[in-house]
Design a protein around this motif. Structure first.
Motif, PDB file in Angstrom:
ATOM      1  N   UNK A   6       9.131  23.473 -25.589  1.00 19.78           N
ATOM      2  CA  UNK A   6       9.730  24.355 -26.599  1.00 19.78           C
ATOM      3  C   UNK A   6       8.695  24.866 -27.605  1.00 19.78           C
ATOM      4  N   UNK A   7       7.548  25.283 -27.094  1.00 19.11           N
ATOM      5  CA  UNK A   7       6.510  25.821 -27.974  1.00 19.11           C
ATOM      6  C   UNK A   7       6.029  27.139 -27.388  1.00 19.11           C
ATOM      7  N   UNK A   8       5.474  27.980 -28.221  1.00 20.17           N
ATOM      8  CA  UNK A   8       4.837  29.199 -27.727  1.00 20.17           C
ATOM      9  C   UNK A   8       3.477  29.338 -28.378  1.00 20.17           C
ATOM     10  N   UNK A   9       2.618  30.107 -27.720  1.00 18.12           N
ATOM     11  CA  UNK A   9       1.228  30.174 -28.128  1.00 18.12           C
ATOM     12  C   UNK A   9       0.807  31.613 -28.425  1.00 18.12           C
ATOM     13  N   UNK A  63       9.206  39.450 -22.315  1.00 16.83           N
ATOM     14  CA  UNK A  63       8.892  38.612 -21.145  1.00 16.83           C
ATOM     15  C   UNK A  63       9.537  37.220 -21.200  1.00 16.83           C
ATOM     16  N   UNK A  64       9.365  36.534 -22.337  1.00 19.08           N
ATOM     17  CA  UNK A  64       9.874  35.167 -22.455  1.00 19.08           C
ATOM     18  C   UNK A  64      11.384  35.107 -22.310  1.00 19.08           C
ATOM     19  N   UNK A 118      13.301  37.282 -20.837  1.00 22.33           N
ATOM     20  CA  UNK A 118      13.641  37.648 -19.472  1.00 22.33           C
ATOM     21  C   UNK A 118      13.511  36.441 -18.539  1.00 22.33           C
ATOM     22  N   UNK A 119      12.432  35.692 -18.712  1.00 27.02           N
ATOM     23  CA  UNK A 119      12.200  34.516 -17.866  1.00 27.02           C
ATOM     24  C   UNK A 119      13.294  33.471 -18.074  1.00 27.02           C
ATOM     25  N   UNK A 120      13.869  33.453 -19.274  1.00 24.23           N
ATOM     26  CA  UNK A 120      14.914  32.469 -19.525  1.00 24.23           C
ATOM     27  C   UNK A 120      16.300  33.016 -19.219  1.00 24.23           C
ATOM     28  N   UNK A 134       5.712  38.439 -29.424  1.00 21.40           N
ATOM     29  CA  UNK A 134       6.004  37.945 -28.080  1.00 21.40           C
ATOM     30  C   UNK A 134       6.256  36.442 -28.086  1.00 21.40           C
ATOM     31  N   UNK A 135       5.572  35.734 -29.002  1.00 23.28           N
ATOM     32  CA  UNK A 135       5.759  34.284 -29.087  1.00 23.28           C
ATOM     33  C   UNK A 135       6.985  33.945 -29.934  1.00 23.28           C
ATOM     34  N   UNK A 194      10.976  33.990 -29.011  1.00 19.28           N
ATOM     35  CA  UNK A 194      11.596  32.884 -28.269  1.00 19.28           C
ATOM     36  C   UNK A 194      12.111  31.778 -29.181  1.00 19.28           C
ATOM     37  N   UNK A 250      10.554  29.363 -30.902  1.00 15.94           N
ATOM     38  CA  UNK A 250      10.061  28.047 -30.477  1.00 15.94           C
ATOM     39  C   UNK A 250      10.195  27.026 -31.603  1.00 15.94           C
TER      40      UNK A 250
END
Lengths: 285, 377
Positions: free
Chosen positions: B79-82, B101-102, B104-106, B149-150, B153, B155
Motif C-alpha cells: 500500500x505504498x507508491x513511489x 495507470x494505478x 486502472x490496474x486495480x 500518478x502516485x 492511489x 497510498x
C-alpha cells in the motif's frame, strides 16, 4: 577548398553522400529499373528480351497457378517471422538483462553460426533431416522409438525450420537493442502502480519495444519471402517458394520478362507489408 | 507493532554480496509524518526506501506498513507508491494515461478514474495537460505528473527518491514548499530521500541522518541542528567549527574542556565523558560572537587574529586564526546597511559563544562509529 566547404554545408553533405549514392544508383536503382522495365517486354527466343510492350507477363503472374505460390510463400515467411519472434523475444530479453561480460559473450554466441557459409549450414540441416538417411530419423529408428521415418524433410516444416535457423539473429539483434534501451525504472514504476508482471509486460515493455519488433520482423520476413536456397535444398524439390519460381524463370526457362514480372510483384508486396508494419507501430508507439 | 506507525523497520539489514548497504536499522515513522532519510551518496538511504517499496527485500529483519508485516510482498501488493528520481513517466502514454495507470490496474471503474484523474491533476495544477506526452512537459511539470500518478492511489505511504534533484535551484525551492503544503493537505505519510541537508531541514517533521548504512541520529530539524549526537551529524548538517581538546572536569553542571590551542571553555554535556578524555568540540559559526580587542574575562572567550573577511549579502564571514593551525569560522548577520565589518583582516579579536552553543563528542566513540561500518564495507 576547405573554406568553400565551410561556407557551404550543403556542398559538404553532397560530397559526403556522393560515393554511397552513386554506388546505389548504379548497382541498385538501375537493376531495379531494368527488372521493372523487363516486366513489360516480350521474351526473346534464347533468353533476353524483345523490345515490344506487353502486359501479358503481369497477367500471367497473377494467374492462380503462380499467385498461390505467392500466398504460400507469404504464409511460410509469416510463420517464420512469428516463430522467430516467439523464440527471439525471450532470448533478447535474457541477453539484455545480463552483466556486460555475459552479454557480449551471448551476442558472440548468437553470431558464431554466421562464420560458416549459409549453403554449407543448410546442407548440414539436410544431413540431419533427410527422410531415410537423415541423422535424426536413423537415430530414432535405430533406437526403436519409431518404425516409420518422421516427415522431417521435403515439406514446409523443413523450410520453416531452415529459415528460422537462418534469420533468428536478425530478429534477436534489433529486439536486444530495443530491450537494452528500456529504462528499468519504468518497470519498477509499473510494478509500484499495482501492475503484476504480466501487465508490466503488456502495458510497458511490449509497447516500448514495438519498434524493435517491427525492425526484426521486417528483417526476417523480407529475406524469408524471397528465399530460394532453403526451399530448394530442404523443400526437396517438391515444396517450392516464389524465389525458386523466379530463379527457374531466369536460369531454366530463359523467360526473363516473366521472371521480372514475378519479381516486380514481390517487390510491391514487400513494400506494402513494410509500410503496413511501420504504420501499425507508429500508431501504437 | 502498533498500527499508529505508518512504517516500521525492525532490525533491517540489507547486504549486496559482501557489501552491507543497510545495517541493523530500526525506525518508526508515525502516521502523517514528513520523514526524511538524509545522508551522503552510498549511505543506504535509497536502499532503505527501495526496501519499503518492495524493490529490494531485506536480508534480515522485518518491515511493517500500517502495522502489517510485508515479508517478501512484491511492490504491486504494497500500500505504498513511489515518486522516482527520474520520474519514470511512461513515455508512450499521455499525462492522463500515466496518472490513471494505478487505478486502472486495480480495476477502478472508468467514470471514477476520470473523476479522480481530474482531481489529481487539479491538485498539482496541471489541469488541461491531459493529452500531452511526458516529453512535451517541462521538468517541473513532469515532476508534478509523477506526484499525481502516485498520490491518486491514496497510498498509506508515499516514497520519494530525491524527486527534486533534476530541477534548477529556483524551481526546487518552490517545489519544496509546494510538497510540504501538499503533504499537509493530503495527510499521507511521506518518506523522503535526499542528500541535500537544507532540503531535509526545510520540509521534514523528522529527519534520520545516515552514514555507511547506519542511522546516526533521528530528530526534528532543530534537534539535529542544535544538538548533533556525533561529529558526522554536526559536520553534515550545516556548517560547523571543530576544535580539539581534553576534558578537564565539571563546573556548574557543564563540562570543562581545555582546548589544544590554549584556554578553557565550558560546554553542555550530551554524554558522560570522563576526565582526561580527548574530545572534539563543535560550534556553529552563527553562534559565535566577534568583538575587537582582547578577552575581558568572559566565559568561553578566546583570542585570535582575523585572517579573512568575506561579505556574502545576508551575512559576513570571518576566518579567525586561533593558533596551532586551528581556525574558527564566524558568521555575523548584516542587520544594518553600511555598518561595515566588525573587524579588518589582521586585527586581533575576541571570539566567544554561550555555553549551550557547543556540543562535545568523545574522540574515541567517534572513531568507533566510523570504524565499525568500514570494517563491513
Amino acid at each position: 577548398m576547405i573554406e568553400t566547404l565551410r561556407r557551404r554545408p550543403g556542398l559538404q553533405a553532397a560530397l559526403l553522400i556522393f560515393p554511397a549514392a552513386s554506388f546505389l544508383v548504379v548497382f541498385f536503382l538501375m537493376p531495379l529499373f531494368i527488372v521493372v522495365a523487363y516486366s513489360f517486354l516480350e521474351r526473346g527466343k534464347y533468353g533476353g528480351v524483345v523490345w515490344s510492350f506487353t502486359l501479358e507477363n503481369l497477367q500471367r503472374a497473377v494467374d492462380p497457378l503462380y499467385f498461390n505460390t505467392f500466398l504460400r510463400s507469404a504464409r511460410i515467411a509469416g510463420l517464420t517471422t512469428v516463430i522467430c519472434l516467439l523464440i527471439g523475444y525471450p532470448l533478447a530479453y535474457l541477453i539484455a538483462t545480463q552483466s556486460d561480460r555475459r552479454r557480449n559473450f551471448l551476442l558472440l554466441a548468437l553470431m558464431i553460426p554466421f562464420w560458416s557459409n549459409f549453403l554449407v549450414r543448410t546442407y548440414a540441416w539436410l544431413t540431419l533431416l533427410r527422410t531415410n538417411t537423415g541423422l535424426i530419423n536413423v537415430t530414432l529408428m535405430g533406437l526403436g522409438l519409431i518404425r516409420e521415418p518422421l516427415p522431417l524433410f521435403g515439406n514446409d516444416f523443413a523450410i520453416i525450420l531452415g529459415l528460422v535457423y537462418g534469420w533468428l539473429p536478425d530478429m534477436v539483434l534489433p529486439l536486444y537493442a530495443a530491450l537494452s534501451r528500456l529504462d528499468p525504472s519504468l518497470l519498477e514504476a509499473a510494478s509500484d502502480l499495482y501492475a503484476p508482471g504480466r501487465r508490466v509486460f503488456t502495458r510497458v515493455v511490449w509497447p516500448l519495444t514495438l519498434p524493435g519488433v517491427a525492425a526484426g520482423s521486417i528483417l526476417v520476413f523480407i529475406p524469408s519471402l524471397g528465399a530460394f536456397i532453403t526451399p530448394a535444398l530442404l523443400g526437396g524439390g517438391k515444396s517450392l517458394m516464389i524465389g525458386n519460381v523466379i530463379n527457374n524463370q531466369f536460369l531454366a526457362a530463359h523467360d526473363w520478362p516473366f521472371g521480372s514480372a514475378l519479381s516486380t510483384i514481390m517487390i510491391g508486396l514487400m513494400l506494402l507489408a513494410t509500410l503496413a508494419y511501420f504504420r501499425l507501430v507508429r500508431r501504437r508507439g | 507493532m502498533s498500527a499508529s506507525y505508518a512504517v516500521e523497520l525492525v532490525s533491517v539489514t540489507k547486504r549486496f554480496g559482501e557489501v552491507v548497504a543497510v545495517r541493523d536499522m530500526t525506525l518508526r515513522i508515525p502516521d502523517g509524518e514528513f520523514f526524511s532519510l538524509l545522508g551522503p551518496s552510498g549511505c543506504g538511504k535509497t536502499t532503505t526506501l527501495r526496501m519499503i517499496g518492495g524493490f529490494e527485500m531485506p536480508s534480515r529483519g522485518e518491515i511493517f506498513i500500517g502495522g502489517e508485516p510485508q515479508g517478501y510482498r512484491p511492490p504491486y501488493q504494497r500500500p505504498v507508491n513511489t515518486v522516482f528520481q527520474s520520474y519514470a513517466l511512461f513515455p508512450h502514454m499521455t499525462v492522463y494515461e500515466n496518472v490513471a495507470f494505478g487505478l486502472e490496474m486495480r480495476g477502478v471503474s472508468r467514470e471514477d478514474i476520470r473523476r479522480r484523474v481530474a482531481e489529481a491533476l487539479d491538485m498539482v495544477r496541471l489541469a488541461g495537460m491531459e493529452r500531452r506526452r511526458p516529453s512535451q512537459l517541462s521538468g517541473g511539470q513532469q515532476q508534478r505528473v509523477a506526484l499525481a500518478r502516485a498520490l491518486i492511489n491514496r497510498p498509506k505511504v508515499l516514497l520519494l527518491d530525491e524527486p527534486l534533484g533534476a530541477l534548477d535551484l529556483k524551481l526546487r525551492k518552490a517545489m519544496q514548499l509546494e510538497l510540504k503544503q501538499l503533504q499537509h493537505r493530503v495527510g499521507i505519510t511521506f518518506v523522503y530521500v535526499t542528500h541535500d541537508q537544507e532540503e531535509a531541514l526545510t520540509m521534514s517533521d523528522r529527519i534520520a541522518v545516515m552514514n555507511h548504512g547506519l542511522v546516526l541520529q533521528v530528530g526534528t530539524a532543530e534537534e539535529i541542528y542544535e544538538h548533533p549526537n556525533c561529529r558526522f551529524v554536526a559536520d553534515f548538517i550545516g556548517e560547523t567549527n571543530f576544535l580539539h581538546g581534553t576534558i578537564a572536569g565539571r563546573r556548574q553542571g557543564a563540562l570543562e574542556v581545555t582546548l589544544d590551542v590554549g584556554g578553557t571553555v565550558l560546554a553542555q554535556a550530551g554524554q558522560d565523558i570522563g576526565r582526561g578524555q580527548p574530545v572534539t568540540l563543535a560550534v556553529r559559526p552563527e553562534r559565535v560572537r566577534l568583538s575587537p580587542g582582547l578577552p575581558g574575562g568572559e566565559v568561553n572567550a578566546l583570542s585570535g587574529t582575523v585572517e579573512d573577511v568575506v561579505y556574502t549579502g545576508v551575512a559576513t564571514t570571518y576566518w579567525v586564526a586561533l593558533g596551532q593551525g586551528e581556525r574558527l569560522m564566524v558568521r555575523q548577520q548584516n542587520e544594518q546597511i553600511g555598518a561595515g565589518p566588525v573587524a579588518e583582516r589582521g586585527e586581533k579579536v575576541t571570539v566567544s559563544w554561550p555555553v549551550d552553543a557547543a556540543s562535545v563528542f568523545a574522540q574515541a566513540s567517534e572513531a568507533q562509529a566510523q570504524a565499525a561500518p568500514e570494517a563491513g564495507a
